[in-house]
Design an enzyme around this catalytic site. Structure first.
Site, PDB file in Angstrom:
ATOM      1  N   CYS A 179      48.571  16.538  64.925  1.00 37.30           N
ATOM      2  CA  CYS A 179      48.836  17.092  66.255  1.00 37.30           C
ATOM      3  C   CYS A 179      48.522  16.016  67.281  1.00 37.30           C
ATOM      4  O   CYS A 179      47.463  15.383  67.214  1.00 37.30           O
ATOM      5  CB  CYS A 179      47.969  18.323  66.500  1.00 37.30           C
ATOM      6  SG  CYS A 179      48.277  19.108  68.095  1.00 37.30           S
ATOM      7  N   LEU A 180      49.435  15.847  68.237  1.00 35.87           N
ATOM      8  CA  LEU A 180      49.215  14.817  69.259  1.00 35.87           C
ATOM      9  C   LEU A 180      48.029  15.188  70.155  1.00 35.87           C
ATOM     10  O   LEU A 180      47.470  14.310  70.810  1.00 35.87           O
ATOM     11  CB  LEU A 180      50.491  14.628  70.088  1.00 35.87           C
ATOM     12  CG  LEU A 180      51.710  14.123  69.283  1.00 35.87           C
ATOM     13  CD1 LEU A 180      52.950  14.093  70.175  1.00 35.87           C
ATOM     14  CD2 LEU A 180      51.446  12.759  68.660  1.00 35.87           C
TER      15      LEU A 180
ATOM     16  N   HIS B 251      54.699  24.960  63.969  1.00 37.63           N
ATOM     17  CA  HIS B 251      53.527  24.336  64.617  1.00 37.63           C
ATOM     18  C   HIS B 251      53.699  24.388  66.140  1.00 37.63           C
ATOM     19  O   HIS B 251      52.759  24.717  66.873  1.00 37.63           O
ATOM     20  CB  HIS B 251      53.419  22.893  64.108  1.00 37.63           C
ATOM     21  CG  HIS B 251      52.370  22.044  64.736  1.00 37.63           C
ATOM     22  ND1 HIS B 251      51.279  21.547  64.048  1.00 37.63           N
ATOM     23  CD2 HIS B 251      52.246  21.560  66.003  1.00 37.63           C
ATOM     24  CE1 HIS B 251      50.533  20.825  64.855  1.00 37.63           C
ATOM     25  NE2 HIS B 251      51.099  20.799  66.053  1.00 37.63           N
ATOM     26  N   GLU B 252      54.921  24.076  66.612  1.00 38.93           N
ATOM     27  CA  GLU B 252      55.159  24.052  68.067  1.00 38.93           C
ATOM     28  C   GLU B 252      55.141  25.469  68.652  1.00 38.93           C
ATOM     29  O   GLU B 252      54.606  25.682  69.754  1.00 38.93           O
ATOM     30  CB  GLU B 252      56.484  23.358  68.394  1.00 38.93           C
ATOM     31  CG  GLU B 252      56.608  21.910  67.914  1.00 38.93           C
ATOM     32  CD  GLU B 252      55.449  21.021  68.308  1.00 38.93           C
ATOM     33  OE1 GLU B 252      54.828  21.268  69.359  1.00 38.93           O
ATOM     34  OE2 GLU B 252      55.133  20.082  67.545  1.00 38.93           O
TER      35      GLU B 252
ATOM     36  N   HIS C   4      51.734  26.513  69.321  1.00 42.39           N
ATOM     37  CA  HIS C   4      51.192  25.979  70.581  1.00 42.39           C
ATOM     38  C   HIS C   4      51.494  26.931  71.749  1.00 42.39           C
ATOM     39  O   HIS C   4      50.666  27.099  72.644  1.00 42.39           O
ATOM     40  CB  HIS C   4      51.810  24.619  70.913  1.00 42.39           C
ATOM     41  CG  HIS C   4      51.107  23.443  70.299  1.00 42.39           C
ATOM     42  ND1 HIS C   4      49.792  23.152  70.546  1.00 42.39           N
ATOM     43  CD2 HIS C   4      51.554  22.458  69.457  1.00 42.39           C
ATOM     44  CE1 HIS C   4      49.443  22.039  69.890  1.00 42.39           C
ATOM     45  NE2 HIS C   4      50.498  21.600  69.218  1.00 42.39           N
TER      46      HIS C   4
ATOM     47  N   GLN D 169      50.967  21.197  75.802  1.00 41.63           N
ATOM     48  CA  GLN D 169      50.283  19.929  75.485  1.00 41.63           C
ATOM     49  C   GLN D 169      50.308  18.959  76.658  1.00 41.63           C
ATOM     50  O   GLN D 169      49.536  17.987  76.664  1.00 41.63           O
ATOM     51  CB  GLN D 169      50.909  19.276  74.239  1.00 41.63           C
ATOM     52  CG  GLN D 169      50.675  20.081  72.952  1.00 41.63           C
ATOM     53  CD  GLN D 169      51.275  19.407  71.744  1.00 41.63           C
ATOM     54  OE1 GLN D 169      52.457  19.565  71.467  1.00 41.63           O
ATOM     55  NE2 GLN D 169      50.483  18.636  71.038  1.00 41.63           N
TER      56      GLN D 169
ATOM     57  N   GLY E 277      57.262  16.339  67.451  1.00 41.64           N
ATOM     58  CA  GLY E 277      57.362  17.549  68.251  1.00 41.64           C
ATOM     59  C   GLY E 277      56.410  17.452  69.436  1.00 41.64           C
ATOM     60  O   GLY E 277      55.491  16.623  69.442  1.00 41.64           O
TER      61      GLY E 277
HETATM   62  O1  K1U Z   1      52.727  19.261  68.237  1.00 42.24           O
HETATM   63  C1  K1U Z   1      52.385  18.104  68.050  1.00 42.24           C
HETATM   64  O2  K1U Z   1      51.266  17.754  68.378  1.00 42.24           O
HETATM   65  C2  K1U Z   1      53.316  17.112  67.403  1.00 42.24           C
HETATM   66  C3  K1U Z   1      53.086  16.963  65.915  1.00 42.24           C
HETATM   67  C4  K1U Z   1      54.069  17.830  65.177  1.00 42.24           C
HETATM   68  C5  K1U Z   1      53.857  18.014  63.707  1.00 42.24           C
HETATM   69  C6  K1U Z   1      53.735  16.981  62.843  1.00 42.24           C
HETATM   70  C7  K1U Z   1      53.563  17.177  61.481  1.00 42.24           C
HETATM   71  C8  K1U Z   1      53.534  18.422  60.988  1.00 42.24           C
HETATM   72  C9  K1U Z   1      53.637  19.450  61.859  1.00 42.24           C
HETATM   73  C10 K1U Z   1      53.807  19.255  63.214  1.00 42.24           C
HETATM   74  C11 K1U Z   1      53.307  15.495  65.576  1.00 42.24           C
HETATM   75  O3  K1U Z   1      54.336  14.956  65.789  1.00 42.24           O
HETATM   76  S1  K1U Z   1      51.974  14.639  64.862  1.00 42.24           S
HETATM   77  C12 K1U Z   1      52.638  12.997  64.568  1.00 42.24           C
HETATM   78  C13 K1U Z   1      53.528  12.944  63.376  1.00 42.24           C
HETATM   79  O4  K1U Z   1      53.502  13.803  62.525  1.00 42.24           O
HETATM   80  C14 K1U Z   1      54.491  11.822  63.217  1.00 42.24           C
HETATM   81  C15 K1U Z   1      54.446  10.728  64.012  1.00 42.24           C
HETATM   82  C16 K1U Z   1      55.356   9.702  63.838  1.00 42.24           C
HETATM   83  C17 K1U Z   1      56.297   9.764  62.861  1.00 42.24           C
HETATM   84  C18 K1U Z   1      56.325  10.871  62.036  1.00 42.24           C
HETATM   85  C19 K1U Z   1      55.419  11.893  62.204  1.00 42.24           C
HETATM   86 ZN    ZN Z   2      50.399  20.000  67.881  1.00 44.40          ZN
END
Ligand code: K1U
Ligand code: ZN
Length: 173
Positions: free
Chosen positions: A95-96, A137-138, A141, A51, A46
């Site tokens: 979270c990225l 989660h998004e 944000h 972000q 996401g």
């Molecule tokens: O909003 C963001 O920062 C993105 C976040 C979203 C998220 C992930 C997990 C649970 C809730 C919300 C991410 O994508 S973190 C990276 C991640 O979870 C992932 C990366 C590569 C493959 C699978 C998952």
């Molecule tokens: Zn996030």
């Protein structure tokens, strides 16, 4: 399409409530394409507009994780939760904007959301599993809320200090 730099917490732009998108213009379409590319490149499931420093109410997600399964990119503009289950689910979130930090967060297990698509039309759907966790989660944000805001003050401060150190190191190059 352009890869956009992802803001790292703490940053005041990640704490702001974003403004509604007033029209689904070609510029919003181009922004959504950049966001999807940035999300896949990170990689993440996401990404919300704040972000990348754009304080508007849209996010992208694609929670298809199986190798070989077709991607399912989604763009949600002005999203809102119209129903949330009483049942909850605890999922490890990342979270990225808070790299390499993970914590369990409890949220409604299923949510129905309404949003505008890039076609300018209203869409509604129910999400569960990782899709529901990610969508909530998004949406957080867009309201200036991060997953660490669900944690106790000590854990939140620890993660914030780690991110301040990471930013200092990155700035030094
Ligand atoms: O909003 C963001 O920062 C993105 C976040 C979203 C998220 C992930 C997990 C649970 C809730 C919300 C991410 O994508 S973190 C990276 C991640 O979870 C992932 C990366 C590569 C493959 C699978 C998952
Ligand atoms: Zn996030």
């Amino acid at each position: 399409m352009t890869l956009r730099p992802i803001l790292i917490h703490p940053d005041p732009r990640l704490k702001k409530r974003c403004a509604p998108v007033d029209s689904v213009s070609p510029e919003i379409g181009a922004l959504a394409e950049d966001m999807l590319q940035t999300m896949y490149d990170a990689p993440g499931v996401g990404l919300a507009a704040p972000q990348i420093g754009v304080l508007q109410r849209l996010f992208v997600m694609d929670c298809v994780k199986e190798e070989g399964e077709a991607p399912q990119p989604m763009v949600l503009i002005n999203p809102e939760v119209i129903w949330a289950s009483e049942d909850t689910n605890t999922h490890e979130e990342g979270c990225l904007s808070i790299p390499d930090q993970y914590a369990e967060v409890t949220r409604p297990e299923r949510v129905q959301m309404r949003w505008l698509g890039l076609d300018g039309k209203t869409h509604e759907d129910e999400f569960d599993g990782l899709w529901a966790t990610c969508a909530q989660h998004e949406l957080d944000h867009l309201n200036g809320k991060l997953f660490i805001d669900y944690l106790g003050v000590m854990k939140r401060q620890l993660i914030t200090r780690r991110m301040e150190k990471l930013k200092r190191e990155r700035a030094r190059g």
